[in-house]
Design an enzyme around this catalytic site. Structure first.
Site, PDB file in Angstrom:
ATOM      1  N   ARG A 198       0.832  -1.210   0.000  1.00 26.59           N
ATOM      2  CA  ARG A 198       0.000   0.000   0.000  1.00 26.59           C
ATOM      3  C   ARG A 198       0.863   1.256   0.000  1.00 26.59           C
ATOM      4  O   ARG A 198       0.445   2.306  -0.509  1.00 26.59           O
ATOM      5  CB  ARG A 198      -0.970   0.006   1.189  1.00 26.59           C
ATOM      6  CG  ARG A 198      -2.016   1.097   1.089  1.00 26.59           C
ATOM      7  CD  ARG A 198      -3.055   1.004   2.202  1.00 26.59           C
ATOM      8  NE  ARG A 198      -4.178   0.163   1.878  1.00 26.59           N
ATOM      9  CZ  ARG A 198      -5.336   0.585   1.377  1.00 26.59           C
ATOM     10  NH1 ARG A 198      -5.500   1.881   1.103  1.00 26.59           N
ATOM     11  NH2 ARG A 198      -6.329  -0.241   1.142  1.00 26.59           N
ATOM     12  N   GLU A 249      -9.164   6.575   7.645  1.00 21.27           N
ATOM     13  CA  GLU A 249      -7.737   6.750   7.394  1.00 21.27           C
ATOM     14  C   GLU A 249      -7.357   7.997   6.590  1.00 21.27           C
ATOM     15  O   GLU A 249      -6.344   8.645   6.893  1.00 21.27           O
ATOM     16  CB  GLU A 249      -7.193   5.506   6.674  1.00 21.27           C
ATOM     17  CG  GLU A 249      -7.188   4.270   7.542  1.00 21.27           C
ATOM     18  CD  GLU A 249      -6.860   3.015   6.752  1.00 21.27           C
ATOM     19  OE1 GLU A 249      -5.900   2.329   7.119  1.00 21.27           O
ATOM     20  OE2 GLU A 249      -7.578   2.730   5.768  1.00 21.27           O
TER      21      GLU A 249
END
Length: 772
Positions: A317, A720
């Site tokens: 990621r 997030e």
């Protein structure tokens, strides 16, 4: 059709807000202990690398109140709690020690204090080896990767770089971060008949805890029930790290037939559990006179710790978000998930995305300083397009790009240009205090990159009195997930929120749950709950059609009533009527995210269902004599789609920003040469205080935004993405430091940018501006 005024898209208070304030919210440590409860505590290693040559646990066994001492030989199943199946994360070390603080044994005693004291009495001898503590040391020592690296390629960076008019090479050290949840790790296990065991675990992933307990005890998963009503914070630190505490509690409980509880001190919690990954980013970027990027070649190496844990997907990621909002026509990105002699690092809010994103933003800053331009100008020049220049390094087309509008509105509403001009003028005459300002964007992909996790289930009951109970696979850790799910259920049935009760997450009610992570808690679980609502409503509608002879399209659920054309009956009466007519009033809902796919071997696919966007302007002031600084003002415009609950969403944005600011400024993890973590308590590890918040803090939602994809009520995830808005603070600090040498070069400011680092950067700029 269903509706009740003000249920969704409204600022309804968190369902436990009053309990949090009053101190009546029940956490695991508040649950009354069954009679005869025993207490566990770990005995931890005192070296970071080596082997055990001799161990004497008799002093531990002989200590007051000790019932038993557990080691690897007492495990009936598998001595492993690795979430990846690589079997590299033992419950108890047997011979090899790979980090300081690794559990070697556990003490079971009548009281927690007795267990804690006894755990210090072991006599252990070691054959010590030199540990590799950080990324560079691990690479120098030729340590292996803990999992296979990832490569992303688009275009031909290797051939495009030499052709670029300008080229820059650089590197940046990006620090880690402790989760510092208010409630530390805790588990309590209560034995049942046969193989059965009930585990109360402070975990974001009840199903994984269930599986780990089953594997370690060598029993089937159906014998293990995991229950969690709420956590006092998680931030990713309880996605896999809860496994260790739950399995030893269950192990001891089954062996002695008594309830067993384990709760480490804050110090040991910080020493023995994983954190955000530190990164070393090395990059080369090519660009033209306008700052438009033509090629990027970068390697992102991470301190992963001694075991794989989630380091593979975390470092993946990081690569996914190195581009942030920028189109790279030619790009080559590589991850290096390095093994180190430290605790195995794990998930943390953003899951590697923040580290990749900050590396990309540093490239933008380097270009801006090299060309003598405002970094915002460079950012705009490289934004993804809508119909072209819209393909990511992993070959996903960006179909929902709204970053141009977000940045334009924030730039205008925050008076960015005017304030920047004033700051430039101020810095010309101020010799000690220097100011900086930065506007940075965020584009964050939403979905688990492990595609199979993108599913959720829910169990819904409508009782004959009209009250409703919902259970889903998500976990509540303060973020308001249960409130949003309750809003969706109430809206679906057209009833008041007071009619809805959400029960504790429990693996015996909803099986095979995914972790509450990747910002997907509401996206997944609310959609599953809505599916269950729709099933029961359809049964009620079918009943009404047959009972009242009315067309289905004339039946609506509004304001606590079921409207039957021109007539209406209370929802509670309809529930009673359905029960009397033997209509099933329970449903299992299910949802899986559509459209996503990912081929890791090829580095191509559509790993994300959609993107969430945002932007932030931060203004700071530094003292060039001490390195101290303050954040004077922050302006945020953030995209949450059509917000389900603006108050909760703003809370997540504010909290995420402050946590991100802490990561980039004050939260410093420091290991000594022996591999011992020295910042393991509030006295040495500084999270932001209330006094550290920006003096002016403006947060607005992009109220015009709606998710183009079919998500729950067209909302977007919010857990997030706001974390990365704090990158603007670092870049504003960088500008303040650069002003010392008239902005001739981009400061080499690693993170966290503590006052010490700020002061050193200022001194470097004064002595040799070209070296930053």
């Amino acid at each position: 059709m269903s509706d009740i005024k003000g249920v969704v898209h409204s600022s309804i208070p968190h369902d436990s807000a009053h309990k949090h304030v009053a101190g009546s919210a029940e956490y695991i440590d508040d649950i009354p202990e069954p009679a005869g409860t025993l207490h566990l505590y770990f005995g931890l290693s005192e070296i970071a690398n080596g082997t055990i040559t001799d161990i004497d646990l008799n002093p531990v066994s002989d200590a007051e109140g000790v019932v038993a001492v557990f080691t690897a030989k007492d495990i009936p199943g598998v001595n492993d709690v690795s979430p990846t199946g690589l079997h590299d994360e033992p419950v108890f070390a047997e011979k090899t020690i790979e980090f300081y603080g690794q559990p070697i044994f556990a003490v079971l005693a009548e009281t927690r204090d007795q267990a804690r004291r006894a755990a210090k009495l072991a006599d252990i001898s070691y054959d010590k080896l030199t540990p590799a503590i950080d990324v560079q040391a691990a690479m120098d020592a030729n340590y292996p990767h803990v999992t296979a690296p990832l490569t992303l390629k688009f275009g031909d960076a290797k051939s495009a770089l030499p052709k670029a008019k300008h080229q820059i090479k650089g590197e940046m050290e990006i620090g880690g971060q402790d989760h510092f949840y208010l409630e530390g790790h805790i588990a309590m296990a209560i034995p049942g008949e046969d193989d059965d065991v009930l585990v109360y675990s402070s975990t974001q992933h009840p199903t994984e805890v269930q599986h780990m307990v089953a594997h370690v005890l060598d029993i089937p998963s159906n014998a293990v029930t995991v229950n969690i009503r709420r956590m006092g914070g998680g931030f990713g630190g309880k996605e896999t790290q809860s496994n260790l505490f739950a399995v030893v509690a269950a192990l001891a409980a089954k062996k002695f037939g008594r309830a067993v509880k384990i709760r480490p001190d804050r110090d040991d919690d910080m020493i023995a559990t994983g954190k955000r990954h530190d990164f070393l980013a090395q990059y080369e970027v090519g660009f033209d006179d306008d700052g438009v990027i033509s090629a990027v070649d970068a390697v992102l190496a991470a301190r992963c710790g001694y075991a794989s844990d989630l380091s593979g997907p975390v470092t993946d990621r990081a690569l996914f978000h190195t581009d942030n909002c920028y189109f790279f026509p030619n790009v080559h990105l590589q991850s290096r998930p390095m093994k180190t002699n430290t605790v195995s690092n794990t998930a943390y809010r953003g899951f590697g995305g923040p580290q990749g994103m900050i590396a990309g933003e540093r490239m933008i800053e380097e270009i801006a300083y090299a060309l003598g331009k405002d970094p915002l100008e460079i950012r705009k020049a490289n934004f993804y397009g809508t119909d072209e220049r819209n393909v990511t390094p992993y070959h996903q087309v960006v179909e929902d790009n709204i970053i141009h509008r977000v940045v334009e509105e924030l730039e205008q509403n925050s008076d960015y240009q005017k304030r920047r001009a004033e700051i430039l003028k101020f810095n010309q005459t101020s010799s000690v205090i220097k100011r900086g300002i930065a506007l940075t964007p965020v584009k964050f992909g939403i979905s688990f990159t492990a595609t199979w996790y993108n599913q959720a289930s829910a169990l819904l009951h409508v009782y004959s009195d009209g009250s409703i109970q919902i259970n889903h696979g998500g976990t509540e850790m303060g973020q308001g997930l249960n409130t949003k799910v309750a809003q969706i259920v109430a809206d679906g049935f057209g009833v008041d929120m007071a009619q809805i009760k959400i029960t504790a997450t429990n693996t015996s009610k909803v099986p095979n749950t995914s972790a509450t992570a990747a910002s997907s808690g509401t996206d997944l679980n609310a959609m599953a709950a809505l599916d269950a609502v729709d099933q029961i409503k359809q049964r009620m509608i079918d009943l009404a059609v047959s009972e009242f002879g009315i067309a289905a399209d004339q039946i609506t659920f509004i304001d606590n009533y079921v409207h039957l054309g021109e007539h209406k009956i209370p929802f509670a009466d309809m529930a009673k009527k359905a029960y009397m007519a033997r209509t099933h009033l329970s449903a299992a809902g299910f949802y899986k995210t559509p459209k996503i796919h990912w081929d890791r071997e090829k580095g191509t696919g559509r790993p994300f269902f959609y993107f969430a966007y945002g932007a932030c302007v931060s203004e700071v002031a530094i003292d060039t004599l001490t390195g101290e600084y303050q954040v004077d003002r922050v302006d945020i415009l953030h995209d949450v789609g059509k917000s389900l609950n603006p108050a909760l969403d703003k809370g997540q944005i504010e909290g995420g920003f402050i946590q991100g600011m802490g990561w980039l400024t004050t939260e410093e993890l420091w290991w000594d040469d022996n591999g011992r973590l020295r910042t393991h308590a509030p006295s040495t590890y500084k999270i932001p205080l209330a006094s550290d918040r920006p003096l002016v803090f403006n947060v607005e939602l992009a109220e015009w935004s709606q998710n183009k994809e079919r998500t729950i009520r067209r909302s977007k995830a919010v857990g997030e993405p706001p974390f990365m808005l704090a990158i603007s603070v670092l870049e504003a600090l960088s500008m303040a430091v650069a002003s010392v040498a008239d902005y001739k070069t981009c400061p080499k400011l690693d993170t966290p940018a503590t006052p010490e680092r700020i002061l050193k950067a200022v001194e470097r700029m004064r002595k040799s501006p070209s070296n930053g």
